[in-house]
Design a protein around this motif. Structure first.
Motif, PDB file in Angstrom:
ATOM      1  N   PRO A  22       0.810  -1.223   0.000  1.00  0.00           N
ATOM      2  CA  PRO A  22       0.000   0.000   0.000  1.00  0.00           C
ATOM      3  C   PRO A  22       0.845   1.276   0.000  1.00  0.00           C
ATOM      4  O   PRO A  22       0.433   2.288  -0.567  1.00  0.00           O
ATOM      5  CB  PRO A  22      -0.844  -0.096   1.269  1.00  0.00           C
ATOM      6  N   ASN A  25       1.795   1.684  -3.499  1.00  0.00           N
ATOM      7  CA  ASN A  25       0.572   2.055  -4.215  1.00  0.00           C
ATOM      8  C   ASN A  25       0.289   3.549  -4.065  1.00  0.00           C
ATOM      9  O   ASN A  25      -0.052   4.239  -5.032  1.00  0.00           O
ATOM     10  CB  ASN A  25      -0.589   1.226  -3.670  1.00  0.00           C
ATOM     11  N   LEU A  26       0.437   4.070  -2.859  1.00  0.00           N
ATOM     12  CA  LEU A  26       0.207   5.501  -2.627  1.00  0.00           C
ATOM     13  C   LEU A  26       1.291   6.347  -3.280  1.00  0.00           C
ATOM     14  O   LEU A  26       1.010   7.423  -3.813  1.00  0.00           O
ATOM     15  CB  LEU A  26       0.134   5.786  -1.132  1.00  0.00           C
ATOM     16  N   TRP A  37      -4.074  -0.250  -9.130  1.00  0.00           N
ATOM     17  CA  TRP A  37      -4.307  -0.061  -7.706  1.00  0.00           C
ATOM     18  C   TRP A  37      -5.190  -1.143  -7.107  1.00  0.00           C
ATOM     19  O   TRP A  37      -4.998  -1.554  -5.973  1.00  0.00           O
ATOM     20  CB  TRP A  37      -4.859   1.329  -7.420  1.00  0.00           C
ATOM     21  N   THR A  41      -4.012  -3.671  -4.126  1.00  0.00           N
ATOM     22  CA  THR A  41      -4.766  -3.728  -2.878  1.00  0.00           C
ATOM     23  C   THR A  41      -5.178  -5.160  -2.556  1.00  0.00           C
ATOM     24  O   THR A  41      -5.064  -5.606  -1.410  1.00  0.00           O
ATOM     25  CB  THR A  41      -6.004  -2.811  -2.960  1.00  0.00           C
ATOM     26  N   THR A  95      -5.563   4.420   0.045  1.00  0.00           N
ATOM     27  CA  THR A  95      -5.550   4.057  -1.372  1.00  0.00           C
ATOM     28  C   THR A  95      -6.974   3.963  -1.907  1.00  0.00           C
ATOM     29  O   THR A  95      -7.270   4.451  -2.998  1.00  0.00           O
ATOM     30  CB  THR A  95      -4.835   2.708  -1.578  1.00  0.00           C
TER      31      THR A  95
END
Length: 105
Positions: A22, A25-26, A37, A41, A95
């Protein structure tokens, strides 16, 4: 047979993966439109679930070899598993809010 210590190592590695994904991802979301994304997740939550399953398998191994003294440490495993789930959810929540309007593509 097999070394049950690998179950703990695998659990630790997958727990870290559940937390690192995560963050990545951010970081990707701020720099560019991250189109993967949803997959990232899902991988994060899956790594968290598999990490907990590995701990359950390790405890099953302890029961099978009748190591009752090691099983007395179940409180620590329960706390660690709870912490893993809570932190994974808290890391993935931003996210989901960041990408909620972008859809899967």
């Amino acid at each position: 047979m097999f070394d049950a210590g690998w179950l703990n190592i695998g659990s630790l590695v997958l727990g870290l993966v559940a937390w690192i994904i995560p963050i990545i991802n951010l970081a990707l979301g701020k720099k560019q439109m991250n189109k993967k994304w949803i997959a990232l997740t899902i991988i994060s939550f899956s790594a968290c679930a598999i990490a907990i399953c590995l701990q359950i398998f390790y405890n099953l191994y302890l029961v099978n070899i009748e190591d009752w003294s090691a099983l007395s440490e179940m409180h620590a495993v329960a706390v660690a598993s709870t912490l893993l789930v809570i932190v994974t959810i808290l890391l993935n929540a931003p996210t989901l809010f960041l990408y909620r309007d972008r859809g899967a593509l």
